[in-house]
Each structure stands twice: as C-alpha cells, then as structure tokens.
Write an enzyme that holds these catalytic residues in place. Structure first.
Site, PDB file in Angstrom:
ATOM      1  N   ASP A 207       4.475  -5.351  -1.300  1.00 36.92           N
ATOM      2  CA  ASP A 207       4.023  -6.281  -2.336  1.00 36.92           C
ATOM      3  C   ASP A 207       4.991  -7.451  -2.469  1.00 36.92           C
ATOM      4  OD1 ASP A 207       6.065  -4.749  -3.352  1.00 36.92           O
ATOM      5  OD2 ASP A 207       5.260  -4.646  -5.382  1.00 36.92           O
ATOM      6  N   GLU A 208       5.670  -7.786  -1.377  1.00 37.08           N
ATOM      7  CA  GLU A 208       6.611  -8.909  -1.369  1.00 37.08           C
ATOM      8  C   GLU A 208       6.108 -10.018  -0.459  1.00 37.08           C
ATOM      9  OE1 GLU A 208      10.625  -8.010  -0.486  1.00 37.08           O
ATOM     10  OE2 GLU A 208      10.948  -6.766  -2.260  1.00 37.08           O
TER      11      GLU A 208
END
Length: 307
Positions: A207-208
């Site tokens: 989720d980066e």
C-alpha cells in the site's frame, strides 16, 4: 517479449530506438536511394531483396503508416530496373509484376508492424503494476535514478514523495481483498489524474506509492507537496472505505549528493515520521539535511523561506 540486445537484430533495434525520427528518415531515404541506384547500374545482381530490411526498419521505428508507405515505394523501385525488359508485356502482366512486389513488401511491413505492437504491449505490461497500472518498483527506481541524474545536469529541483495508505490493512481484513483492491485502484487512478506526463508514479509496496515531480524551486516544492497531499486525500475521501494517507516528501536541489536509493530511503523516513505523528499527515525534508548540523539546517530553511 524482449529483443535480445546481444543479437545483431537486437543491437539494430536498440540503435533505432536511440535515433530521432529525422535521422531515421534520413537513413531510410539514403538506403533506399542507394539500393535503387545499385539495382539500376547492375540490374543482373538483383539488389531488390535489400529493400526488405529497410521496410522492417521503417515499420519498427516510424510506425504503421510510414512502414506501409516505404513498402509501396520500395515495390515500385524494385520493378523499375526491369521495365525495359518487360515493356513488350501486356498491361495485365505488367500490373501483375508490380502487384506481386507490392503485396510481398506490404506483407513484410504488416508482419514487422504487428510484431512491434505486440512488443510494445508486452513491454508496457512488464513495466506496470498489474493491480494499479502504475510503474512497478523496479522500473520506478530505474527511471527515478535517471531523472535525478538528468536534473543535476540541467539544474532542476525535484520533489520525491513516498505515500502510505493509513489503515489499509484494517480495510483488507474487515472488508476483504476486493475492497482493498478497490482502494488501491481508486488511489492510483486519482494520483495518475493529477500527475503531469513527465512525472513518475509507481507502486513500491503493498500500500505504498512513490512520486517524483519536477518543481520550480525549493520554496514552491513545499507548496506542491502539500497540494498533492490535499488532492490525494480528497480522492480517498470519495472512496467507500475510510482510508487516509501519510506522506513523506524530500526536496532535492540540483546540487544534492547521494544515490537514488539513498534519496528514496530519506523520503521513506520522512513518511514514517509523518505516520508516527498521527497519520493523515505530511513531513517534508530537504536532501542532505541529515548530514548538516541542526543550526545550519534551520538557517538554510529560513533563508529559503521554508520555515
């Protein structure tokens, strides 16, 4: 699907990719004229097959329309040296002679154009994260390093951003992976919509995400960072799931030292500082500040209007 750069055809493809369209056109026109002249002077040798690599080069490097155009011109040039031998033929036979060459050369052009489209499609997917359509981590880091090096040469200031979605794992666990995928795709689509063509955006972790943006100056770069965070927060607010984002921004002046990997690490540290401060926050650093004394960092910021 990749063209092996160690093979002659691979080296030729790489060379064509490095040339401008004007140079490629010049090379094609010069090669075509040279083959036509040789075929006219020594027709017995039969230089017409040499038009085939020229057609391939045009279709590969210039595109479909140009490839077909070169194929048709080459077909007529291939027939021209033997016209005086077949002048006694009927019009239908002459048309058939020309038609055979046109169809043959067009087929060659169509084959290489189809291969180029497949190659481009596979290359595009190889560079992209399948879930979000952004650059994958490896390609982002490679392009990031090149962009940073180019910026140093031309005196361009950059803004490197690392973004982490807050509470994404909670959404995944509570709502399921489909909901998590929807959040990622919504965020990536919103980020892509506010980025310029020359900016980079990539997914570097679960989720980066990472962004690399050209900015006018160090002072304006801080405003850019805050504006990006505000706009991306608005994108997430429209999602069906309560997710925010923490941002770490690193302003990179042209004279900044350090490798792309070091700069990515510094931006990542800023992101974790923002996340640890309460999430949905932003922290902005300047490249190289970690090595400078605290007083010098504060003085530099005051001089540039950052504090």
């Amino acid at each position: 699907m990749r063209v092996n750069s160690q093979m002659p055809v691979g080296r030729l493809a790489e060379h064509l990719e490095s040339l401008s369209r004007e140079r490629i056109w010049f090379a094609i026109v010069a090669a075509t004229a040279g083959i036509a002249l040789a075929d006219y002077i020594i027709p017995a040798v039969g230089f017409a097959p040499l038009y085939m690599p020229v057609i391939c080069a045009a279709g590969w490097a210039l595109g479909a329309r140009e490839g077909y155009f070169v194929a048709v011109i080459a077909a007529f040039l291939a027939v021209a040296p033997s016209l005086h031998h077949i002048a006694a033929l009927s019009v239908p036979l002459l048309a058939l002679s020309i038609g055979v060459r046109v169809v043959t050369f067009l087929f060659i052009a169509a084959a290489i154009i189809s291969f180029r489209r497949s190659y481009d499609r596979e290359l595009f997917h190889a560079h992209r994260d399948r879930m979000t359509g952004t650059l994958n981590k490896e390609v982002f880091e490679r392009r990031c390093a090149r962009m940073i090096e180019d910026a140093r040469h031309i005196g361009q200031t950059l803004l490197l951003i690392i973004l982490d979605l807050d509470d994404f794992k909670a959404v995944n666990n509570r709502e399921g992976h489909r909901a998590g995928d929807e959040v990622l795709q919504t965020f990536a689509g919103g980020a892509a919509s506010i980025m310029r063509r020359e900016d980079l955006i990539g997914r570097i972790g679960g989720d980066e995400f990472a962004l690399l943006v050209r900015v006018p100056s160090m002072v304006e770069g801080q405003g850019f960072a805050r504006d990006i965070h505000t706009r991306l927060s608005a994108v997430l607010a429209q999602s069906r799931y309560p997710v925010t984002c923490s941002m770490g921004g690193l302003l990179i002046p042209p004279h900044a030292s350090g490798s792309a990997s070091d700069l990515m690490h510094a931006a990542d540290q800023a992101m974790y500082r923002a996340k640890n401060s309460g999430k949905n926050a932003i922290a902005i650093d300047r490249a190289g500040e970690a090595e400078a004394p605290a007083e010098a960092r504060i003085a530099a910021k005051r001089q540039e209007g950052l504090v």
